[in-house]
Scaffold this motif. Sequence first.
Motif, PDB file in Angstrom:
ATOM      1  N   GLY A 519      37.210  37.953  23.121  1.00  0.00           N
ATOM      2  CA  GLY A 519      37.043  38.375  24.511  1.00  0.00           C
ATOM      3  C   GLY A 519      37.305  37.267  25.509  1.00  0.00           C
ATOM      4  N   GLY A 520      37.151  36.019  25.072  1.00  0.00           N
ATOM      5  CA  GLY A 520      37.439  34.893  25.958  1.00  0.00           C
ATOM      6  C   GLY A 520      38.896  34.783  26.348  1.00  0.00           C
ATOM      7  N   LEU A 521      39.761  35.522  25.647  1.00  0.00           N
ATOM      8  CA  LEU A 521      41.197  35.506  25.949  1.00  0.00           C
ATOM      9  C   LEU A 521      41.640  36.794  26.651  1.00  0.00           C
ATOM     10  CD1 LEU A 521      42.460  34.110  22.505  1.00  0.00           C
ATOM     11  CD2 LEU A 521      41.941  32.814  24.582  1.00  0.00           C
ATOM     12  N   ALA A 522      40.685  37.673  26.959  1.00  0.00           N
ATOM     13  CA  ALA A 522      41.038  38.988  27.488  1.00  0.00           C
ATOM     14  C   ALA A 522      41.511  38.959  28.931  1.00  0.00           C
ATOM     15  CB  ALA A 522      39.850  39.931  27.352  1.00  0.00           C
ATOM     16  N   LYS A 523      41.252  37.872  29.642  1.00  0.00           N
ATOM     17  CA  LYS A 523      41.645  37.806  31.047  1.00  0.00           C
ATOM     18  C   LYS A 523      42.603  36.653  31.335  1.00  0.00           C
ATOM     19  CE  LYS A 523      37.523  40.149  32.792  1.00  0.00           C
ATOM     20  NZ  LYS A 523      36.360  40.088  33.706  1.00  0.00           N
ATOM     21  N   ILE A 524      43.230  36.138  30.285  1.00  0.00           N
ATOM     22  CA  ILE A 524      44.181  35.050  30.528  1.00  0.00           C
ATOM     23  C   ILE A 524      45.415  35.593  31.242  1.00  0.00           C
ATOM     24  CG2 ILE A 524      43.393  33.622  28.588  1.00  0.00           C
ATOM     25  CD1 ILE A 524      45.793  34.588  26.986  1.00  0.00           C
ATOM     26  N   THR A 525      45.977  34.767  32.082  1.00  0.00           N
ATOM     27  CA  THR A 525      47.160  35.161  32.834  1.00  0.00           C
ATOM     28  C   THR A 525      48.397  35.103  31.954  1.00  0.00           C
ATOM     29  OG1 THR A 525      47.658  32.911  33.547  1.00  0.00           O
ATOM     30  CG2 THR A 525      46.125  34.198  34.920  1.00  0.00           C
ATOM     31  N   SER A 526      49.481  35.619  32.456  1.00  0.00           N
ATOM     32  CA  SER A 526      50.745  35.565  31.726  1.00  0.00           C
ATOM     33  C   SER A 526      51.143  34.126  31.440  1.00  0.00           C
ATOM     34  CB  SER A 526      51.834  36.273  32.528  1.00  0.00           C
ATOM     35  OG  SER A 526      53.078  36.198  31.873  1.00  0.00           O
ATOM     36  N   THR A 527      50.945  33.251  32.417  1.00  0.00           N
ATOM     37  CA  THR A 527      51.276  31.837  32.209  1.00  0.00           C
ATOM     38  C   THR A 527      50.368  31.221  31.148  1.00  0.00           C
ATOM     39  OG1 THR A 527      52.046  31.603  34.483  1.00  0.00           O
ATOM     40  CG2 THR A 527      51.429  29.580  33.331  1.00  0.00           C
TER      41      THR A 527
END
Length: 881
Positions: A519-527
């Motif tokens: 879940g810690g990666l669920a809101k990472i941006t495209s960059t």
Amino acid sequence: MSIRTTCPYCGVGCGVIAQSDAARGTVTISGDTTHPSNFGRLCSKGSALGQTLGMDGRLLHPEINGQRVSMEAALTHVAAGFNRIIAEHGSDAVALYVSGQLLTEDYYVANKLMKGFIGTANIDTNSRLCMSSAVAGHKRAFGEDVVPVCYEDLELADLIVLVGANAAWCHPVLFQRIAQAKQQRPKMKIVVVDPRRTVTCEIADLHVPVRSGSDVWLFNGLLAYLHEHGRVAKDFIANHTEGLDEALSVARESAGDVNRLAAVCGLDTERVLEFYRMFADHERVITAFSMGVNQSSAGTDKVNSIVNCHLLTGRIGQPGAGPFSITGQPNAMGGREVGGLANMLAAHLDLEDASHRELVQNFWRSPRIAERGGLKAVELFDAIHDGKVKAVWIMATNPVVSLPDADKVKEALRRCELVVVSDCFAGTDTNAHAHVLLPAAGWGEKDGTVTNSERRISRQRAFQALSGEARPDWWLICEVARRMGFDHGFNYDSVHEIFIEHAALSTWNNDGERAFDIGGLAKITSTEYDELAPIQWPVPGRNHPGTPRLLESGHFYRRNRRARFVPTATRAPEHRTDAEFPWVLNTGRIRDQWHTMTRTGRAPQLSAHLPEPYVDMHAQDALLAAVSDGQLARVETQWGALVARVKTSGEMPRGTIFVPIHWSGAVASDARVGALVNPVVDPVSGEPEFKHTPARVTPFPVNWHGFVLTRAPIQKLDAVWWTAIRGAQFMRYEIAGRGHAPGSTWARQALQAIHPDMDWVEFSDPACGVFRGALLVEERLEGCAFISPRSDLPSRTWLSSLFAKKRIGNVDRVSLLNGGPPSSAEDPGPLVCSCFGVGRTTLCKAIAQDQLKTPQEVGRKLKAGTNCGSCLPEIRQLLLK
């Protein structure tokens, strides 16, 4: 341009740097020194990735029934075909068969389409064939498919037990990490449990050549021994486990008598006790297991018998201790995360649990959800054969070669109403039976993530443009889904969008209930996704560093939070040897090839080490079978037969034979070992029995042997046996036949199509059946053919060097006709070191002339053995001569 990406071969998950030179059209491959899986090391296969990137043999355009069509027409045809069959026969009449070669994002949308929108769980993967027993064993013991250890634990352990894992050849970079750790800490001990004395045994302190199929006896005996000698973590057992009494009772019943146990396992009692004492006396123990454990009709019980020993001693979740499943494919773990197996849901959720089904359906907002497990690989193709499944889409795999009872698989596809195959390459055995071919993006063109054996998620990045009309697998799946009417669930514009949805599902209503949580990666941006560094799950929060080791707190993932000791009753393999089929057939990988050779077969340096299909057997067994080293033999089971060259390497125990899995109908006349493998499966995992099929070996008589080297492929070979491999600037065909040996006319016909304006030179002795001929064009060697009644023909390595010359002189012409180089110094001999192209003759000369004593000295002199290290055992053998 320099791009960091990940190797597409085994489950080690090595980081790779691809350096593209657009002006020259070349790609240089090197290891990524910053990647924590390999720290810059690459094996021979990884090092040769640049040689596999050409357009030759690629599937570049869609086809329907062998005719090129537009992508729109092909996708519409697939969608319409699936919709028609579902309307007429129900959702269970269609299926997907996918692969550990897919990226996680591909896997995710495929699973979403089948289970959430079509509403069937008939999606399974070729990972079923290599690690599903580990999955089942983990779930029975821990409540979830969790691998508790990391690669660092291998370097911290005081004892490593390698079970059914020829790591030196199948996971070379991981093996070198182990070897280096042992060199730095000589007190570290290595035990290898394997019927074969493979090259992995070179670093072993003890080899336990357990009889095929008897692993559960061995580890049940270990459990009983550990308990009897007080190696019991009482507090850990009391606070964190259940079921010990029953598991211990079953273990004692089957394996409590060590003398009887040793006899069942084909071992002497003292060797068994030495292994048991070593396990008992070392606190930090890793038991690393692979295909020799998983690929069995008792594979799940084998896994749990190993796990039981770690639970009893509390050697789990601690630095340098735990059971460790080494996966076979680059994204077998990623497929497990998204529910790629027919009996799983995405995010490690259970398909059999109604609340889990509801959770996933609500998250996907899908019209339906599969309500029961689907067909596993072997039963899936049985259902296709029987007409129950009428449409199948096969992605990134070659089941006509790789599945057991593979001739039945071939017949199943012939009977199927609609066979769709998406692949990178055109000429596979499976593609020949497809109604629709879809060109898929290959390594270097694909973009997404993979997860390796230690739960480390890494980016696989594109560094080349898409070839022809090839498209990523996720795109093909989504476009078909849209045309089936499922537009709202598949309107992704990028893999980043798929990844963050996958990550969000992992944490949806989780609350620590499931280990798999990114879940810690669920809101990472495209960059941020583009720049994502390798990280191990769980990753439960933003900026979380990842989790190298699981289960440290003793918290497991069953409902009561306790691990379970699983009783593992012993049973004999379903099919036993007898007078008709007296040997046990074992199958597996070799050092320089991968799966069915569609990729590695394109790299010349990878084909030279073991260029032919072979059957390895004990010398005394070969004598009983009336075959000898170097001869051709027929290997037969009740399911099929093949022809291969006999090898007596010294690795095999009496009663067992070994045949590699890699040769297909595309590269050999008769060498698909999958056709011989019995289709019995583990009753829990559904994984097939690739390591134990009763077989017989008989002579395959021929009157002559030969080979042809040619710059242009030969369309037809008039021989009863042949194999084809790619060399540097030529194709190499090994051939054999019956009747009179062919001569000049045959050779001219085979080679004449290459160039009509040829200069032909030949030597022929019809009385002896010897022929040598060469085709020259403007003094450049275009092809040559050698025929003899004997199998010891001239060195292919020396002849290969002539194809690198722009012109060959008179000395070379004479040498061609003489059948040997002008001086022995010009022939490096059979290849030993693939990474640096060093042959056996070169090594032997350097060892003798410079009085080299160690592999390190050889490495300093010739570089051999200084990259992946896979050739070091062979170099050590040469040093002993």
